[in-house]
Design an enzyme around this catalytic site. Structure first.
Site, mmCIF file in Angstrom:
data_model
loop_
_atom_site.group_PDB
_atom_site.id
_atom_site.type_symbol
_atom_site.label_atom_id
_atom_site.label_comp_id
_atom_site.label_asym_id
_atom_site.label_seq_id
_atom_site.Cartn_x
_atom_site.Cartn_y
_atom_site.Cartn_z
ATOM 1 N NE ARG A 1 48.092 -57.156 -63.254
ATOM 2 C CZ ARG A 1 47.320 -56.780 -62.226
ATOM 3 N NH1 ARG A 1 45.907 -57.609 -62.199
ATOM 4 N NH2 ARG A 1 47.614 -56.187 -61.373
ATOM 5 C CG ASN B 1 41.371 -58.402 -63.082
ATOM 6 O OD1 ASN B 1 40.625 -58.897 -62.395
ATOM 7 N ND2 ASN B 1 42.262 -57.554 -62.865
ATOM 8 C CD GLU B 2 41.231 -53.887 -61.972
ATOM 9 O OE1 GLU B 2 42.391 -53.704 -62.691
ATOM 10 O OE2 GLU B 2 40.872 -53.482 -60.980
ATOM 11 C CD GLU C 1 40.412 -56.598 -57.729
ATOM 12 O OE1 GLU C 1 41.340 -55.770 -57.451
ATOM 13 O OE2 GLU C 1 40.605 -57.497 -58.611
ATOM 14 C CD1 TRP D 1 48.588 -51.307 -56.936
ATOM 15 C CD2 TRP D 1 47.982 -49.112 -57.434
ATOM 16 N NE1 TRP D 1 47.163 -51.182 -56.586
ATOM 17 C CE2 TRP D 1 47.048 -49.658 -57.076
ATOM 18 C CE3 TRP D 1 47.908 -47.734 -57.945
ATOM 19 C CZ2 TRP D 1 45.664 -49.008 -56.787
ATOM 20 C CZ3 TRP D 1 46.900 -47.078 -57.715
ATOM 21 C CH2 TRP D 1 45.685 -47.740 -57.450
ATOM 22 C CD GLU E 1 48.970 -57.094 -58.031
ATOM 23 O OE1 GLU E 1 48.441 -58.097 -58.109
ATOM 24 O OE2 GLU E 1 48.472 -56.099 -58.144
ATOM 25 C CE LYS E 2 58.889 -58.927 -53.446
ATOM 26 N NZ LYS E 2 58.809 -58.936 -55.138
ATOM 27 C CG PHE E 3 56.415 -54.838 -50.952
ATOM 28 C CD1 PHE E 3 56.753 -55.776 -49.840
ATOM 29 C CD2 PHE E 3 57.415 -54.543 -52.077
ATOM 30 C CE1 PHE E 3 58.186 -55.990 -49.868
ATOM 31 C CE2 PHE E 3 58.657 -55.020 -51.837
ATOM 32 C CZ PHE E 3 58.924 -55.947 -50.903
ATOM 33 C CG HIS E 4 48.135 -54.930 -52.901
ATOM 34 N ND1 HIS E 4 47.026 -55.238 -52.294
ATOM 35 C CD2 HIS E 4 47.525 -54.134 -53.695
ATOM 36 C CE1 HIS E 4 46.101 -54.297 -52.590
ATOM 37 N NE2 HIS E 4 46.344 -53.988 -53.703
HETATM 38 C C1 GLA Z 1 43.568 -54.429 -59.345
HETATM 39 C C2 GLA Z 1 43.620 -56.070 -59.940
HETATM 40 C C3 GLA Z 1 43.988 -56.986 -58.990
HETATM 41 C C4 GLA Z 1 45.287 -56.298 -58.443
HETATM 42 C C5 GLA Z 1 44.852 -55.061 -57.640
HETATM 43 C C6 GLA Z 1 45.882 -54.420 -56.648
HETATM 44 O O1 GLA Z 1 42.510 -54.109 -59.070
HETATM 45 O O2 GLA Z 1 42.480 -56.353 -60.390
HETATM 46 O O3 GLA Z 1 44.430 -58.114 -59.665
HETATM 47 O O4 GLA Z 1 46.329 -55.946 -59.079
HETATM 48 O O5 GLA Z 1 44.471 -54.026 -58.512
HETATM 49 O O6 GLA Z 1 45.711 -53.206 -56.303
#
Ligand code: GLA
Length: 690
Positions: A135, A173-174, A330, A338, A378-381
């Site tokens: 990112r 985002n965050e 989320e 992760w 993030e394919k294993f999320h």
């Molecule tokens: C964060 C991000 C998401 C994703 C999640 C995965 O919260 O905002 O884009 O990466 O983590 O847990």
């Protein structure tokens, strides 16, 4: 149920910190509780989108967040927009009655941006320039980044700002993750501007930072820089100011995007916080900037009682929102990808997590992400729709939860009332986290979680509060870790006690002012009126060393570790003294009557029974009592204008009866006297709760 406070202490006049959004503009959009998640369909051919919306209907999804990381697709070359796919996507969602939380894609600028503006890359404290391919967060003080971010945001706001499907804006985002500080040239320039505004003159800056020490004195503004890695410890006041500046720089980026949106759209604007997971953002400040607070939360899989951490994050989120309902933007349906060991959620755990957030004030239950990614980091999320497809436990539970959330629409807008407050101040945490403190074993996070955990087990509902906020609604306020305490905060806490509050302060609090300079008069001096005690010397313990405390009322000894103080009594009564260790014979726990209230001081690191022994005594002063329910059952009440909603979550292995009266909304059954909460289950009872 949680016990009932004796009533708030008298409100006091004065200018206390305001909390929460100043112009709350949520709810809009879906009726009832929002359900859904991040939707990143640009990873799939458009045929899949049709299947997605059909499955969303099956799962009860009514809100999705789109476009959060789509900058490179929306603006493939500088100034060249390709919004056709987003037009089609938003229309498709709209046609299926699914509302849109529209992202601004500025958390990840495209490759062309960094090629054109290499100077916008983030520099870490040790001088590493961060590359592309992840990112691609840019330096928040980079003028090129700010310009490009506002340009794409404006284009989206112009195009979709009044689209009937768009009910919410999701900026960036965050903020603060994965990058919170930038040590680049643009950041240094921004830091100097910020410092000039804050201090006015170099003399004031030199005084505030105490630069007479170690010969740091500055004679030119241009010589003041970012606190990069240096031969030894860098001036803590400089580092603390840089933490403030870095947070401010991110907030400026947010404000610029928010204002660009507001010029073309009347829909509420949020950005997703990480209440307990992002140490670098001062959410008391951030919450004032958004129209509605939203939060991301992920369980710590290594913690078998991660649900207590979840409750704490939810309570902190509600607190920064000023008690108003908030959006769970989320969380995960099962494992994340992760952590070192990404433990899958057990059957029923996702629903317990989701409904705990709801019980603690969330009016939206959203996940990362809708459909599991085939490619990328993030394919294993986990996702709502896993790789295993619809013949899977996760999918079945997602549909069940969607149906349950659908039955809870009337809960929306109701509010939680807390029994007690725990003080929480990001600035103090930033300062305490710097190097060369008296003991590496004493951490604000561990202390705060320990106190929260005790109150959670005792069935008390907790708000978090800034030390300068109005505390008059709480019969009990605990300060587990208030290392940095301003004079305003100290006066506030003293007035709180005088007006009848019960204040419990724990060791290494009230030590420094906002410049990380020790308070004149010594440790704890600003709270001497409230607590009747000061600290002459810190007496930290060695690794593994333990000391015993004896209660003057004859109760069993308790054991503590990590820390002791040499206390000087200035009017306080001694409740417990040290039996052994470096403070042997001295006071360990004190209580001071001041005005109509009491101020307690705990000079050591208590856990388990020791912490319970102190807090249970303080509850008596505050008119609170611990719940009699088992330790692994949590009960929270949301109060509405028409009805109250009792949410009970059973994390244990035995079913439990919780006193309640009314209608259980998930089953529709009448409840009289008590509701049975099965092992691992959740109930929501509509009724009237005092
Ligand atoms: C964060 C991000 C998401 C994703 C999640 C995965 O919260 O905002 O884009 O990466 O983590 O847990």
């Amino acid at each position: 149920m949680s016990s009932h406070p004796t009533g708030p202490v008298a409100p006091r006049p004065g200018s206390l910190r305001a909390v929460g959004p100043t112009t709350p503009r949520w709810p809009l959009g879906p009726d009832g509780i929002a359900y859904g998640g991040d939707y990143n369909p640009e990873q799939w051919p458009e045929e899949v989108w049709q299947q997605d919306v059909e499955l969303m209907a099956q799962a009860g999804v009514n809100l999705v967040s789109v476009g959060i990381f789509s900058w490179a697709l929306l603006e493939p070359r500088e100034g060249e927009l390709d919004l056709g796919w987003l037009d089609r996507l938003i229309e498709l969602l709209h046609a299926h009655g699914i509302a849109v939380d529209l992202g601004t894609p500025t958390a990840s600028p495209p490759a062309w941006f960094f090629a054109a503006h290499p100077e916008a890359r983030v520099v870490t404290r040790d001088g590493t320039v961060l590359g592309f391919g992840s990112r691609g967060m840019a330096g928040p003080s980079s003028p090129a980044y700010r310009q490009a971010a506002v340009r794409i945001t404006t284009a989206l706001a112009e195009r979709y700002g009044r689209h009937p499907a768009v009910v919410l804006w999701h900026v960036h985002n965050e903020y603060g993750a994965p990058v919170s500080e930038d040590y680049s040239e643009s950041s240094a320039a921004g830091f100097r501007v910020w410092l000039r505004e804050r201090y006015g003159s170099l003399d004031a800056l030199n005084a505030a930072w105490g630069t007479a020490f170690w010969g740091q004195r500055y004679g030119e503004w241009e010589h003041v820089g970012v606190p990069s890695v240096a031969p030894s410890v860098v001036n803590p006041a400089q580092r603390l100011d840089f933490a403030r500046f870095s947070d401010h720089a991110l907030r400026e980026c947010f404000r610029a995007e928010r204002d660009a949106i507001r010029a073309h759209s009347d829909r509420p604007v949020t950005t997703n916080f990480m209440a307990t997971a992002c140490p670098s953002t001062d959410l008391w400040e951030w919450a004032r900037e958004v129209d509605v607070v939203s939060d991301d939360h992920y369980l710590d899989a290594a913690d078998p009682r991660g649900y207590v951490g979840l409750a704490m994050a939810a309570d902190l989120t509600r607190s920064v929102a000023g008690g108003r309902p908030w959006i769970l933007m989320e969380h995960s349906t099962s494992a994340v990808n992760w952590q070192p060991r990404n433990v899958a959620k057990r059957p029923g755990e996702m629903a317990r997590n989701a409904l705990t957030h709801l019980g603690r004030g969330a009016d939206a239950v959203l996940f990362f992400q809708w459909r599991a990614s085939r490619s990328g980091a993030e394919k294993f999320h986990s996702a709502m729709l896993p790789h295993a497809g619809t013949s899977s436990r996760v999918w079945r539970e997602v549909c069940e939860l969607g149906a349950e959330v659908g039955r809870l629409g009337e809960v929306r807008g109701s509010r939680v009332r807390a029994d007690a407050a725990i003080l929480w101040d990001w600035e103090s945490f930033w300062a305490q986290d710097l190097e060369w403190r008296p003991s590496v074993d004493l951490g604000h996070r561990e202390r705060t979680r320990a106190v929260y955990d005790r109150l959670w087990r005792d069935g008390l509902t907790v708000d978090f509060a800034h030390p300068e906020a109005d505390l008059s609604a709480y019969p009990l306020v605990v300060a587990p870790a208030s290392y940095l305490l301003s004079d305003v905060a100290a006066r506030n806490l003293t007035a709180y006690v005088e007006a009848g509050g019960t204040l419990v302060v724990m060791c290494f609090s009230g030590i420094v002012d906002e410049h990380d300079a020790v308070h004149p008069g010594g440790y704890l001096a600003p709270l001497v009126d409230a607590l009747g005690v000061t600290v002459e010397e810190f007496l930290p313990l060695r690794t593994g060393e333990r000391v015993r405390l004896a209660w003057v009322d004859g109760a069993d000894h308790v054991v503590s570790d990590v820390w002791a103080d040499h206390l000087v009594l200035r009017g306080a009564q001694v409740l417990a003294h040290y039996v052994d260790g470096p403070a042997a014979g001295g006071a360990a726990v004190t209580r001071h009557v001041r005005g109509d209230g009491t101020g307690w001081y705990v000079s050591t690191h208590l856990t388990g029974d020791g912490l319970a022994a102190v807090l249970h005594r303080a509850y008596a002063d505050a008119g609170l009592a611990a719940s009699e329910l088992p330790d692994d059952v949590e009960v929270v009440v949301r109060h509405g204008s028409e009805a109250d909603y009792l949410v009970a979550v059973n994390h244990g292995e035995e079913s439990v009866a919780v006193p309640a009266e009314g209608t259980e909304l998930l089953s529709g059954e009448q409840v009289s006297g008590a509701v049975k909460v099965p092992a691992g289950g959740v109930v929501v009872v509509r009724g009237r709760v005092r």
